[in-house]
Design a protein around this motif. Structure first.
Motif, PDB file in Angstrom:
ATOM      1  N   TYR A  25      47.767  34.748  54.709  1.00 17.67           N
ATOM      2  CA  TYR A  25      47.054  35.607  53.746  1.00 17.67           C
ATOM      3  C   TYR A  25      46.329  36.606  54.268  1.00 17.67           C
ATOM      4  O   TYR A  25      45.715  37.737  53.724  1.00 17.67           O
ATOM      5  N   GLY A  34      44.820  32.946  37.828  1.00 18.19           N
ATOM      6  CA  GLY A  34      46.094  32.283  37.419  1.00 18.19           C
ATOM      7  C   GLY A  34      47.272  33.314  37.856  1.00 18.19           C
ATOM      8  O   GLY A  34      47.289  34.290  38.430  1.00 18.19           O
ATOM      9  N   PRO A  35      48.421  32.716  37.608  1.00 24.13           N
ATOM     10  CA  PRO A  35      49.478  33.295  37.785  1.00 24.13           C
ATOM     11  C   PRO A  35      49.704  34.610  37.199  1.00 24.13           C
ATOM     12  O   PRO A  35      48.807  35.112  35.995  1.00 24.13           O
ATOM     13  N   PRO A  36      50.346  35.620  37.783  1.00 19.78           N
ATOM     14  CA  PRO A  36      50.515  37.198  37.171  1.00 19.78           C
ATOM     15  C   PRO A  36      50.675  37.057  35.816  1.00 19.78           C
ATOM     16  O   PRO A  36      50.625  38.057  35.081  1.00 19.78           O
ATOM     17  N   ASP A  37      51.475  36.053  35.361  1.00 19.62           N
ATOM     18  CA  ASP A  37      52.046  36.444  33.999  1.00 19.62           C
ATOM     19  C   ASP A  37      51.355  35.702  33.082  1.00 19.62           C
ATOM     20  O   ASP A  37      51.695  35.313  31.693  1.00 19.62           O
ATOM     21  N   SER A  38      50.033  34.981  33.437  1.00 16.86           N
ATOM     22  CA  SER A  38      49.060  34.338  32.634  1.00 16.86           C
ATOM     23  C   SER A  38      48.163  35.124  31.823  1.00 16.86           C
ATOM     24  O   SER A  38      48.218  36.493  32.255  1.00 16.86           O
ATOM     25  N   CYS A  60      44.776  38.800  34.463  1.00 20.17           N
ATOM     26  CA  CYS A  60      45.691  38.662  35.973  1.00 20.17           C
ATOM     27  C   CYS A  60      46.996  39.656  35.658  1.00 20.17           C
ATOM     28  O   CYS A  60      47.444  40.175  36.617  1.00 20.17           O
ATOM     29  N   SER A  61      47.237  39.690  34.333  1.00 18.97           N
ATOM     30  CA  SER A  61      48.316  40.410  34.142  1.00 18.97           C
ATOM     31  C   SER A  61      48.247  42.116  34.587  1.00 18.97           C
ATOM     32  O   SER A  61      49.181  42.538  35.131  1.00 18.97           O
ATOM     33  N   ALA A  64      48.126  42.266  38.200  1.00 22.53           N
ATOM     34  CA  ALA A  64      49.803  42.241  38.908  1.00 22.53           C
ATOM     35  C   ALA A  64      50.201  43.770  38.736  1.00 22.53           C
ATOM     36  O   ALA A  64      51.012  44.127  39.641  1.00 22.53           O
ATOM     37  N   PHE A  72      48.794  36.100  44.320  1.00 18.41           N
ATOM     38  CA  PHE A  72      48.097  34.990  43.391  1.00 18.41           C
ATOM     39  C   PHE A  72      47.839  33.667  43.883  1.00 18.41           C
ATOM     40  O   PHE A  72      48.838  32.816  44.231  1.00 18.41           O
ATOM     41  N   VAL A  73      46.717  33.329  44.108  1.00 15.19           N
ATOM     42  CA  VAL A  73      46.221  31.761  44.551  1.00 15.19           C
ATOM     43  C   VAL A  73      45.404  31.162  43.387  1.00 15.19           C
ATOM     44  O   VAL A  73      44.346  31.616  42.949  1.00 15.19           O
ATOM     45  N   SER A  74      45.813  29.877  43.069  1.00 13.55           N
ATOM     46  CA  SER A  74      45.024  29.045  42.261  1.00 13.55           C
ATOM     47  C   SER A  74      43.688  28.607  42.775  1.00 13.55           C
ATOM     48  O   SER A  74      43.693  28.540  44.100  1.00 13.55           O
TER      49      SER A  74
END
Length: 365
Positions: A25, A34-38, A60-61, A64, A72-74
């Motif tokens: 990284y 959260g994930p980019p689509d969350s 997050c969207s 992205a 993206f890291v939790s």
């Protein structure tokens, strides 16, 4: 006697921990969240990601879209907490007057420090070096005569920098600042200040106390004093936790009470888990609701007993939720986030006893 105050702020803390622990990284745009689509929000962004305009609390969207190459890291809050404990231990080797503002930020009063170091700048330098040696993470620092100046100074030379504002430099330092960097001046206040011809610390200093209070209420008095370098707030090492909460941003907006109540039950369970880890005797419970247009409302109620388990939290939270619903079971204005939090009975909410609550909410018993 003038105080010697340090403000220490870790650089992109969560993201930096992730880059330290995963060599792949390093040098890349890391986004903790959260994930980019969350529907979640960004917890932290590395400086590589910030170059693309990614910022904390951004959806997050959107992050992205701004940074397609972002990793993206939790979040790993347990890991961040362990690092924070190490940093706090370093602070306490120099002074007991340590006020932790968060896991990665603190004020220190080193006027009379444990190592009898004469210059606060030397203390700050040593602390930053120790943090690097023990955590392989960088920290920025501000050094001055009060909290306001130390905090503003920190941001002048980030990342991995230090700014010193000596007593004889205070006036010049403040007058050259953009008022947008003053703590307490957000977008709305900044817009109003600019409309009034206030753009710099010098502009702010030229305004009377009466004028500032007329336009900004109680905050006007704060602005009047800090633009003159006046801030007598002490460093408070035993700051009491004010609240503890949990919340959830939904993948899709929810529009029925049944959907919302299911989510509320999960949030109550999450909050119960946090209470088990960090006992907190809160007597005020607050429900936070954020609608699809990002407007936000809260409802609170206080009692003469403390809320301890998920069933109690859900029971009261569901009653507060009813106040937001047009009609139980029917469609409501789309909701994107729910949150529950506990705090001490400092709000203006009505305080009720257990028996009075049964009278008010008979359907819940």
């Amino acid at each position: 006697m003038l105080r010697k105050i340090l403000h220490v702020d870790m650089d992109a803390f969560y993201a930096s921990v992730e880059q330290r622990d995963n060599p792949d990284y390093r040098g890349k745009p890391v986004i903790v969240g959260g994930p980019p689509d969350s529907r979640g929000v960004v917890c932290a962004a590395s400086y590589e990601a910030r170059k693309f305009g990614v910022r904390s609390a951004m959806p997050c969207s959107r992050a992205a879209r701004l940074c397609p190459s972002g990793i993206f890291v939790s979040p790993r809050f347990e890991a961040y907490s362990k690092v924070s404990s190490k940093i706090r231990t370093i602070f306490l080797e120099y002074t007991d007057l340590v006020e932790m503002l968060s896991l990665d930020e603190a004020f220190l009063d080193v006027t009379q420090n444990k190592k009898n170091i004469q210059y606060a700048s030397v203390v700050a330098k040593e602390i930053r070096e120790r943090i690097w040696e023990e955590t392989q993470l960088t920290a920025s620092a501000g050094v001055s005569i009060n909290k306001f100046l130390a905090k503003v100074a920190t941001d002048q030379n980030k990342p991995n920098g230090m700014t010193i504002v000596r007593p004889e430099q205070v006036d010049e330092f403040i007058e050259n600042l953009d008022v947008g960097v003053f703590p307490g001046i957000g977008k709305v206040t900044l817009k109003k200040m600019n409309e009034l011809g206030i753009h710099s610390g010098k502009d702010l200093k030229s305004k009377s106390l009466e004028m500032l209070e007329r336009n900004f209420g109680k905050s006007g008095r704060w602005f009047y004093h800090v633009c003159r370098g006046l801030d007598d707030r002490p460093v408070e090492p035993s700051r009491e936790r004010k609240s503890l909460g949990a919340e959830s941003t939904f993948a899709n907006d929810l529009v029925t009470s049944s959907e919302l109540l299911r989510e509320l039950a999960d949030i109550a369970e999450e909050l119960e888990g946090r209470l088990l880890k960090k006992p907190f005797a809160g007597r005020t419970i607050t429900l936070k609701v954020k609608f699809s247009d990002f407007t936000q409302k809260t409802r609170s109620i206080s009692a003469d007993y403390t809320y301890l388990d998920k069933n109690e939290l859900y029971r009261i939270g569901s009653k507060l939720l009813d106040e937001f619903l047009l009609d139980t079971g029917k469609s409501v204005f789309p909701i994107r986030l729910l949150g529950l939090s506990l705090s001490h009975p400092e709000s203006s909410s009505k305080t009720i006893s257990k028996s009075e609550e049964e009278d008010l909410f008979p359907s819940l018993f």
